[in-house]
Scaffold this active site. Sequence first.
Site, PDB file in Angstrom:
ATOM      1  N   LYS A  30       6.484 -84.296  14.469  1.00  0.00           N
ATOM      2  CA  LYS A  30       7.477 -83.893  15.444  1.00  0.00           C
ATOM      3  C   LYS A  30       6.784 -83.587  16.820  1.00  0.00           C
ATOM      4  CE  LYS A  30       7.345 -79.808  16.777  1.00  0.00           C
ATOM      5  NZ  LYS A  30       7.399 -78.061  16.851  1.00  0.00           N
ATOM      6  N   SER A  31       5.514 -83.143  16.888  1.00  0.00           N
ATOM      7  CA  SER A  31       4.760 -83.224  17.934  1.00  0.00           C
ATOM      8  C   SER A  31       4.563 -84.614  18.778  1.00  0.00           C
ATOM      9  CB  SER A  31       3.238 -82.559  17.657  1.00  0.00           C
ATOM     10  OG  SER A  31       3.597 -81.400  17.356  1.00  0.00           O
ATOM     11  N   ARG A  35       6.708 -85.831  22.188  1.00  0.00           N
ATOM     12  CA  ARG A  35       5.906 -86.394  23.572  1.00  0.00           C
ATOM     13  C   ARG A  35       6.111 -87.745  23.631  1.00  0.00           C
ATOM     14  NH1 ARG A  35       3.112 -82.131  21.523  1.00  0.00           N
ATOM     15  NH2 ARG A  35       1.895 -80.977  22.355  1.00  0.00           N
ATOM     16  N   GLY A 104      10.656 -75.325  20.945  1.00  0.00           N
ATOM     17  CA  GLY A 104       9.544 -75.164  22.065  1.00  0.00           C
ATOM     18  C   GLY A 104       9.236 -76.370  23.061  1.00  0.00           C
ATOM     19  N   SER A 178       0.929 -69.937  25.113  1.00  0.00           N
ATOM     20  CA  SER A 178       1.633 -71.306  24.576  1.00  0.00           C
ATOM     21  C   SER A 178       0.890 -72.188  25.373  1.00  0.00           C
ATOM     22  CB  SER A 178       3.105 -71.379  24.470  1.00  0.00           C
ATOM     23  OG  SER A 178       3.458 -72.815  24.081  1.00  0.00           O
ATOM     24  N   SER A 179       0.198 -73.013  24.420  1.00  0.00           N
ATOM     25  CA  SER A 179      -0.353 -74.297  25.054  1.00  0.00           C
ATOM     26  C   SER A 179       0.517 -75.252  25.659  1.00  0.00           C
ATOM     27  CB  SER A 179      -1.136 -74.998  24.026  1.00  0.00           C
ATOM     28  OG  SER A 179      -0.555 -75.600  23.031  1.00  0.00           O
ATOM     29  N   GLU A 326       0.063 -72.915  13.923  1.00  0.00           N
ATOM     30  CA  GLU A 326       0.974 -73.289  13.291  1.00  0.00           C
ATOM     31  C   GLU A 326       1.164 -73.395  11.824  1.00  0.00           C
ATOM     32  OE1 GLU A 326       1.543 -78.234  13.432  1.00  0.00           O
ATOM     33  OE2 GLU A 326       1.390 -76.756  15.381  1.00  0.00           O
ATOM     34  N   ARG A 357       6.010 -64.509  13.683  1.00  0.00           N
ATOM     35  CA  ARG A 357       5.593 -64.943  12.387  1.00  0.00           C
ATOM     36  C   ARG A 357       4.638 -63.776  11.689  1.00  0.00           C
ATOM     37  NH1 ARG A 357       4.822 -71.430  13.846  1.00  0.00           N
ATOM     38  NH2 ARG A 357       7.083 -72.042  13.166  1.00  0.00           N
ATOM     39  N   ARG A 398       8.682 -72.868   9.107  1.00  0.00           N
ATOM     40  CA  ARG A 398       7.433 -72.557   8.258  1.00  0.00           C
ATOM     41  C   ARG A 398       7.524 -71.305   7.561  1.00  0.00           C
ATOM     42  NH1 ARG A 398       5.137 -76.886  10.048  1.00  0.00           N
ATOM     43  NH2 ARG A 398       5.042 -77.591  12.297  1.00  0.00           N
TER      44      ARG A 398
END
Length: 444
Positions: A30-31, A35, A104, A178-179, A326, A357, A398
């Site tokens: 997904k990441s 991107r 996100g 958050s990065s 994560e 979480r 998750r």
Amino acid sequence: MTESSVHPALWPAPHASGAVDATVTVPGSKSVTNRALVLAALSSEPGWLRRPLRSRDTLLMAQALRTMGVGIEEGIGPDGSGEAWRVIPAGLHGPATVDVGNAGTVMRFLPPVATLADGPVRFDGDARSYERPLNGVIDALRTLGARIDDEARGALPLTVHGAGALEGGSVEIDASSSSQFVSALLLSAPRFNQGVEVRHTGSTLPSMPHIRMTVDMLRAIGAQVDEPETGGEPNVWRVSHSALLGRDLTVEPDLSNAQPFLAAALVTGGRVTVPDWPLRTTQPGDALREIFTTMGGSCELTEHGLTFTGSGRIHGLDVDLSEVGELTPGIAAVAALADSPSTLRGVAHLRLHETDRLAALTKEINELGGDVTETADGLHIRPRPLHGGTFHTYDDHRMATAGSIIGLAVPGVEIENVGTTAKTLPDFPEMWTAMLGSTGTAGA
């Protein structure tokens, strides 16, 4: 009559009656997919995205870019080698409305893109998306010259009044929560008139591998990036104004989504092979090789993939997960089944993810008989005999996979809304059942 027959939202988590022995092909990252979609949309020429992940988050990203004028054609690659998306850049425009869901990457990566659109772009999403921090991106974009209407919330819903360009320049942000705040600015930076210099001012910066992924992908399509990892100033990233090249990119398997399947080998003392595991990657999920080996398994990585083998015992561990937060839900699930206590540290930022979480894991594991306590920045887990019951997911993919891991060893676990796994891992229930084969019994 069982509770699951009364409540159709409950999924009886399969219980493993023996050691798992399976090969599991994990869908694309997904990441990487999201991107790549953003970068392809901002490129100067069309590009191909091969083996993209088709999940709720990535389809939301694709549709959002389409609403701003980008062409994204789904089909088979030019050589007939499998599914591929053709991304055709176009002049970005409004008015447009973007549904971010609870993704996100969509809610944070696309407001910078929207500043380059000609016209207003409104962002809205699920109720939980209103609670997730966005102020780092909003404030930074305003500093760089954007006009954004968020009614002083620092969160969704909001409207970006795109002017067709953004001046860019230097900006300070606190990305401790958050990065993605950093990645969001870097991804669009080559299209800003002055590029961007992003200076992180916070005391911590979680999920650094995701920022490294952003930098690597920018460089792969022609961007000039100066970053701390390659001798640059600490906590400072600089991206120059430049044209981005259209490329042919093959998406890696999502290594974080491989976690529950590797955990199955650990929990059952079995063996799971994940084909095409990359020999070099910036994905946080690659850390599973070391973490799960410490917890009692062994792995072999070849050019064909990764084979992970459980030893039949699970050990607790004390680990800093700040760079790979994560992975925390799956590690917590395995730790609850271990032979000694575990401490998971460095993940206070998980309180701001799809759900809180840390609170959710504590509540759900404890309601199955566990002994989990929250710490300032993580969890302390003391293994105890667990029993069946309902494992709630809070619309968090998750959490659903974490409950499924526990269900392998604990009969009678039922997962509430297992369908939430479609956010990043479509067909998870079917994949899970197929992996277990004859060694699994539903809800027994």
